[in-house]
Each structure stands twice: as C-alpha cells, then as structure tokens.
Design an enzyme around this catalytic site. Sequence first.
Site, PDB file in Angstrom:
ATOM      1  N   PHE A 112      20.084 -26.278  49.112  1.00  0.00           N
ATOM      2  CA  PHE A 112      21.054 -27.254  48.643  1.00  0.00           C
ATOM      3  C   PHE A 112      21.207 -28.331  49.708  1.00  0.00           C
ATOM      4  O   PHE A 112      21.375 -28.023  50.897  1.00  0.00           O
ATOM      5  CB  PHE A 112      22.404 -26.580  48.358  1.00  0.00           C
ATOM      6  CG  PHE A 112      23.362 -27.509  47.677  1.00  0.00           C
ATOM      7  CD1 PHE A 112      23.117 -27.940  46.371  1.00  0.00           C
ATOM      8  CD2 PHE A 112      24.466 -27.992  48.334  1.00  0.00           C
ATOM      9  CE1 PHE A 112      23.981 -28.829  45.739  1.00  0.00           C
ATOM     10  CE2 PHE A 112      25.340 -28.881  47.703  1.00  0.00           C
ATOM     11  CZ  PHE A 112      25.100 -29.307  46.409  1.00  0.00           C
ATOM     12  N   ASP A 183      22.488 -18.516  52.605  1.00  0.00           N
ATOM     13  CA  ASP A 183      23.514 -19.137  51.774  1.00  0.00           C
ATOM     14  C   ASP A 183      23.477 -18.426  50.422  1.00  0.00           C
ATOM     15  O   ASP A 183      22.449 -18.418  49.746  1.00  0.00           O
ATOM     16  CB  ASP A 183      23.213 -20.632  51.632  1.00  0.00           C
ATOM     17  CG  ASP A 183      24.220 -21.358  50.740  1.00  0.00           C
ATOM     18  OD1 ASP A 183      24.916 -20.684  49.954  1.00  0.00           O
ATOM     19  OD2 ASP A 183      24.292 -22.595  50.832  1.00  0.00           O
ATOM     20  N   TYR A 208      33.674 -20.851  43.863  1.00  0.00           N
ATOM     21  CA  TYR A 208      34.099 -21.561  42.647  1.00  0.00           C
ATOM     22  C   TYR A 208      33.052 -21.498  41.548  1.00  0.00           C
ATOM     23  O   TYR A 208      33.279 -21.995  40.459  1.00  0.00           O
ATOM     24  CB  TYR A 208      34.463 -23.028  42.948  1.00  0.00           C
ATOM     25  CG  TYR A 208      33.509 -23.778  43.835  1.00  0.00           C
ATOM     26  CD1 TYR A 208      32.289 -24.226  43.353  1.00  0.00           C
ATOM     27  CD2 TYR A 208      33.847 -24.065  45.153  1.00  0.00           C
ATOM     28  CE1 TYR A 208      31.409 -24.921  44.171  1.00  0.00           C
ATOM     29  CE2 TYR A 208      32.980 -24.755  45.977  1.00  0.00           C
ATOM     30  CZ  TYR A 208      31.771 -25.187  45.483  1.00  0.00           C
ATOM     31  OH  TYR A 208      30.904 -25.875  46.299  1.00  0.00           O
ATOM     32  N   LYS A 209      31.912 -20.875  41.844  1.00  0.00           N
ATOM     33  CA  LYS A 209      30.871 -20.733  40.830  1.00  0.00           C
ATOM     34  C   LYS A 209      31.070 -19.405  40.096  1.00  0.00           C
ATOM     35  O   LYS A 209      31.995 -19.270  39.312  1.00  0.00           O
ATOM     36  CB  LYS A 209      29.498 -20.797  41.509  1.00  0.00           C
ATOM     37  CG  LYS A 209      29.216 -22.140  42.192  1.00  0.00           C
ATOM     38  CD  LYS A 209      27.847 -22.109  42.876  1.00  0.00           C
ATOM     39  CE  LYS A 209      27.583 -23.373  43.656  1.00  0.00           C
ATOM     40  NZ  LYS A 209      27.420 -24.566  42.813  1.00  0.00           N
ATOM     41  N   ARG A 355      19.896 -27.616  33.521  1.00  0.00           N
ATOM     42  CA  ARG A 355      20.209 -26.328  34.135  1.00  0.00           C
ATOM     43  C   ARG A 355      21.238 -25.571  33.293  1.00  0.00           C
ATOM     44  O   ARG A 355      22.251 -26.150  32.891  1.00  0.00           O
ATOM     45  CB  ARG A 355      20.761 -26.611  35.537  1.00  0.00           C
ATOM     46  CG  ARG A 355      20.960 -25.424  36.407  1.00  0.00           C
ATOM     47  CD  ARG A 355      21.289 -25.859  37.824  1.00  0.00           C
ATOM     48  NE  ARG A 355      22.664 -26.349  37.958  1.00  0.00           N
ATOM     49  CZ  ARG A 355      23.351 -26.329  39.109  1.00  0.00           C
ATOM     50  NH1 ARG A 355      22.793 -25.864  40.218  1.00  0.00           N
ATOM     51  NH2 ARG A 355      24.574 -26.794  39.161  1.00  0.00           N
TER      52      ARG A 355
END
Lengths: 396, 396
Positions: A112, A183, A208-209, A355
Amino acid sequence: MSNVLKKEDFIMPEGVIYLDGNSLGPMPKSVPERLAQVMNEEWAQMLIRGWNKAGWMAQPTDIGTRVGRLIGAEAGSVVMGDTLSVKVYQALAAGLKMRPDRRVILSDNGNFPSDLYMAEGLVGLLGQDYELRTVAPEDVAGAIDDDVAVVMLTEVDYRTGRMHDMKAVTEMAYAAGAVMVWDLAHSAGAIPVDLAAANCEFAVGCTYKYLNGGPGAPAFIYVRPDLADTAEPALSGWLGHASPFDFDLHYKPAQGIERMRVGTPPVLQMAALDEAMKVWDGIAMSDVRAASIALQEQFIEEVERDVPQLSLASPREAKQRGSQVSFRFEHGYAAMQAVIDRGVIGDFRAPDIMRFGFTPLYLDSSDVTAAVKIIRDVMENRLWDDEAYKVRGRVT
Amino acid sequence: MSNVLKKEDFIMPEGVIYLDGNSLGPMPKSVPERLAQVMNEEWAQMLIRGWNKAGWMAQPTDIGTRVGRLIGAEAGSVVMGDTLSVKVYQALAAGLKMRPDRRVILSDNGNFPSDLYMAEGLVGLLGQDYELRTVAPEDVAGAIDDDVAVVMLTEVDYRTGRMHDMKAVTEMAYAAGAVMVWDLAHSAGAIPVDLAAANCEFAVGCTYKYLNGGPGAPAFIYVRPDLADTAEPALSGWLGHASPFDFDLHYKPAQGIERMRVGTPPVLQMAALDEAMKVWDGIAMSDVRAASIALQEQFIEEVERDVPQLSLASPREAKQRGSQVSFRFEHGYAAMQAVIDRGVIGDFRAPDIMRFGFTPLYLDSSDVTAAVKIIRDVMENRLWDDEAYKVRGRVT
C-alpha cells in the site's frame, strides 16, 4: 465448518450489497448505544475521572488483546493507537535501530503506497545512505540480502488480493539477518494469521476494514514478545513512558508493548472499536476463511460465466488470495460508479481494478448472485458509458 | 466585555464544580446527537461513500479553519489530526530539516514532558550529534544561540500557568536563525493567540482541553503560510500526498498545510470536535480572557484569605498566567483527592501542585466562591490526612 453469518449484528442500508468491507466495514448495530453510553455516562458524568474509572487508559491494551486473538499474537503483544501509517513508521524506525550496520528497507510495489511513503519519509529524515528499495512482489525473495535491515510487506495486496507467504518470507528475512515487518491491513479479520508461529519482529494493521471499527478507527502494532522490552519506539510519547504521571523530564520506555503507545488515545473511536470487536466473540478465523473462499469462488465462477468483459486480476487459486476478488476492466472507474449506483458497493483502484471484498459475517451466497446480476447488467448494457460516471474525485 | 458564559451549552454533573477543563473539557450538550447522526446516517447508511458525501475527508482542514480563528492563524494554515505528540514530532523534524547545519533542539524544563520525550526520540533516531538541550524557563532567552536549529516551547506552563512571551521569544529565535515551534496545548481556547503576528514557523496543540473536543480529540498543527509548500512532514502518510487516490509509488507532498496530514482521520472524534467548536461561534478570545482573569483573581484572593495552608505557585501577575491557577501544598496529592471527593474537580501535578483551571464558558463567580469554601473545609479539617486519599494511581 461453523456458520459465521451474523447479518443481524450489522446495519445494512436497504437495497445495498456491500462488497467494500475491505475498505470500511459496516456499522455493528450495538455501536451507537455504546457510544451514547460513553458520552453521556462517562465523558459527561465522570469528566477527567473517566481515564481510570471508565477504563479509558487501559483501552489500547484491552482492545489489543481482542485483536491479538484474531491474528495469532501472543498475549500482551498488541497495542492499539494512532493510524496505520504512524504504526508502520514506528515499526520501521525500531527495526532500523536493531540493525545499525545496514541501510536498506526492502518492500514491494504491491505494498500500500502509504507504507512506502512513510518509509520514504523515514529514510529521507535519516539521510546517511538510508534507502527504500522497492521490487516487484515476485522478486522480494531474491532481493533479501545482507544490505537489508528491514523487510516491510503487506501480506495481502490491496489491489489484487494476492498473498505473500508470510511464514516463508519471514524465514528468508531471518536467515539474511533482516527484521521483518508485516502489514496486516487486509489480513486482520479476513484470513487466519498466526503471528506467534510466523516469528516476525513486528506487525501492524488497521481496524476499520474487516474489523468494522468505524471510519478512522485506531491502528494496531505487534512486537514479538522477546523484543518488546528493548524495541525503541522512535515516537516516544508520554503514554509509552514507564510512569507517565511522574512527569519525568526524560523518557524511560515502559516495559513491553505499552512503550509503543504515543499520545492520548482517541476514546470515542476506541469504544466504537471495542464494541465492534464483540461481534468476533466465539468466531474462529478458520471458519471465516472457509466461508470467504466459498463466496469468492462463487463470485469468480458467476462473473466469468456471465460477465465476459471483466478479466480476473486476483490469483485464481483461492489459497493465494486474501478476502477480495479483483477484476480488470479498461473503464473500471466508470463501471464501478455505475455498479455502485445500482446498489452493489465495491471500489476502484487505479489504473483499472474493480475490487470486491468478501466478508462472511454479513454476506451470503444470495448476495453474491444478486451482485453478479447487477454487474452483468451494467456491462451488458454499457451503463458505464455515461459521462457522469467518469468524473473522478469520489473515494470509491 | 461581552458575556461569554454558556453554561446551558454544556452537561455538568449535579454537584460538581469543574476546575479541570484545562485537562479534559466537559461535554457540549449537542455532541451526542451529532455523533448519533454521524453513526446512524453517515457510517451506517453511506458506508464508504461517507468519505466524500458526508465530508469526512475534508474534516481535518474544515475544523482546522475553526480552530485557526481562535489562535489568530491565517486562513488555511491549520490542519487537524493524530495526537499532539505526533504533531510535535512533525514540527520538530520539519524544523531540523530547515536548518541542516545545526544540531540542537532547545526547550525548557517547564515544557510538557511528552514534548521533551518526542524530541528525545527524534534526536535519538537521528544520531549524528543531534541534541535536545533543556534549560530553565527563565534561561531560554540566553540559550538561543547559533547552534540552535529549533526552539520548542509550550506557551503556558502546564504546572504553574506561567506564560512565555510568545512574540518576544519568537523574535529572539528569528534573530538567531532558529526555527520556532510553539505548543499551544494550554493556549488554544484559553488565551488570545495571534499566530499571524507571532511569525513563528510552527505551532501545535490539542483540542480536548479548553476546546472541549472530548477524550482523545485530534491535535492540530499550524505551518506559517510561506513555508507550507516546502516544509517536509517527516511522517509522510498518504493523506498528505498531492493525489492520495492515484496510489503513486512515490510520495509527493500536497501543496500547503494538507501535507501535514498522515493517515486516515478519526471521523467520530473529528465530528465530536466539530460539534464542540460550534460553542465558540461569535465568541471573542479577548472576552474569554477578561472573564478568565476575573475568575482567577477572585480565586487567588479568596484562597489567600481563607486557605493559608496553600501557597501560590502561579505568577501573581495576571498577564503572566494562562487560564489556570496552581497552588503548592506538601500533601497536595491527597488534598486534591479529598477536594475532588467533595465535588470540586481540579488536578494534581507532581511533586506538590494543586492545579485549578478557569474556563469562563461554563464557570462563574459563584462557582469560584463555592469551590474555595470546599477547599477551605478540606484544609481546615485536615481531610486530606486519610490513607485512602494517599493511594496513587488516579489520573487526576
């Protein structure tokens, strides 16, 4: 396999099939009541006393324990706080300090971008030939050499869902004398992770995912227990001090994972996350994984059968994917806007990735079928070919 | 002077006189409804779309503008995010980069320890003879020499309320070629600040004290506008990138203050703060200051008349104090616990400081008189001499 479907625990807007829980999880039903209680009974009534009386001060480690269970971390090895970018920085800086004779942070171009940016900022600050070296994901193994101080990788590629082999890469890093930082942004709550077995020095992630902690929920950091009393936190804030309320003039790091705390924790976000984590009580990640793969396989099969305009960007083999499926389409941005407008929320990642995240806590097989039907409709009827959908600037 | 008293806008527990708004402000009445709306109508219903549709992405700069007005900042020069410690780090790191030939961060031993700790962490990370030099507050002026890259001070001493002369010190730093960083933790919402006139390069602060943003509310950072396009943020996260959603592999800082953003902002905390900031609409800091001084002067007069056991630790002259009054007492810790138990909430700072904050938005003259009466009762009757009050570990 146990049933992990808990649709009734989440709010889902009428007419929405949500395939973007890999970006922002939906709201667990019980969060508003919990936040109301924190505001009205804790903040408003306890005022400053809430730090101890309501347990605010202990939240970062208490919640760390809950998160730790889902990623196979040893007890007391995870603490919450800040943002993922800040936790990446702490892990990298601490890792570099552990290898003072080496100058290279190795990562891959599937990481990311914010992780790469934080590394760039750190090496830029340090100067002295420190360097971020970025290779293709498939070239990582060959690039771990004696120059490498820290290997920093995201386990699941945010675009394609492709997974690194955590255990194998960590072993290679170990063999080369490099510190390993994982990560877990797209891993925590998505796939089984066994940090204790992986033997990496650091791991970081967000909540938060797949953990549904709410927009801007706190990040986490894991430090391998044998290093937790010596790792230098770099961002040495007062709440990582051994005795914050002695107000010493000099920093003395707390024992263990607490030293990775920095400033005053965001109590409202912590409480929302704490509440959201209750959904996971009694759930085994192996069951979540099995359910996720079933949904993904169904999705790929139906899309490839009914929507020939899309080409699979994710690995075809389920065990090489995280909990998302991505397809390439030249006009993917506009197409995704059209799909979203019709109630199927996925997202887009440049340059051409559509996605779709699969989150078996609140998605089932009928959702998948309904979603594919809408995607097919958008593609067959070229609904993406509308100027309104081509205007950029929407987050999704 | 206009009346700034807005007691009806805050929740205050029955029987409490709150003299600790300098540590954690009380809850503005409208915050729970706002948060319920953000949770139920934004997060739950908009899901990922909330980032644009509900304005979450713009919150850090939108709220920065509101906060900026209270500290005399130029438009667009303040952004919210992270914690104060993290913002201190960004300012220090950026400041050091601006003076590559110098190695010293100068501060004073009246600074809040976390600021010193963050500086220690930074110089420790940098090595190469970088140094944090800490002198007594009264010796700062004489210590600003050609070695000093950055002067970092907190305007209002967290223990005694003593104020630095922001304009004078900044001028000295400027004359010596040093970068000036002000911590406004006990200034924002407490005293008038005129950043535009002060000409300092950076300022930082928190919002959970006088700005009543709630426990763990986001911090702020100010960069002088002429430097905002060149300052290096050090913590170079994706939301400080010029185009975060292009997902470039290399960091390119955004123009202006946005580059000081790091990771995903805490939306719930931002919304609580945004709501809390509405209380300040139409309020002039000069009026707040006048009201604060009146309350402080009354408090000092009544304590010195009625409670001879306490000795003033704050400067006697009002214009040299922030918005708090501190007294020394050998058994201050236990005494403060006894006072708190009787409804007057102040706090304690080691080794012997009883600290009382004056916040004229929700305190008036009758509160002061009632508070002194209780403090007098505790001291006259040696109510602090109770073992239960001597047990440490309470935050206050």
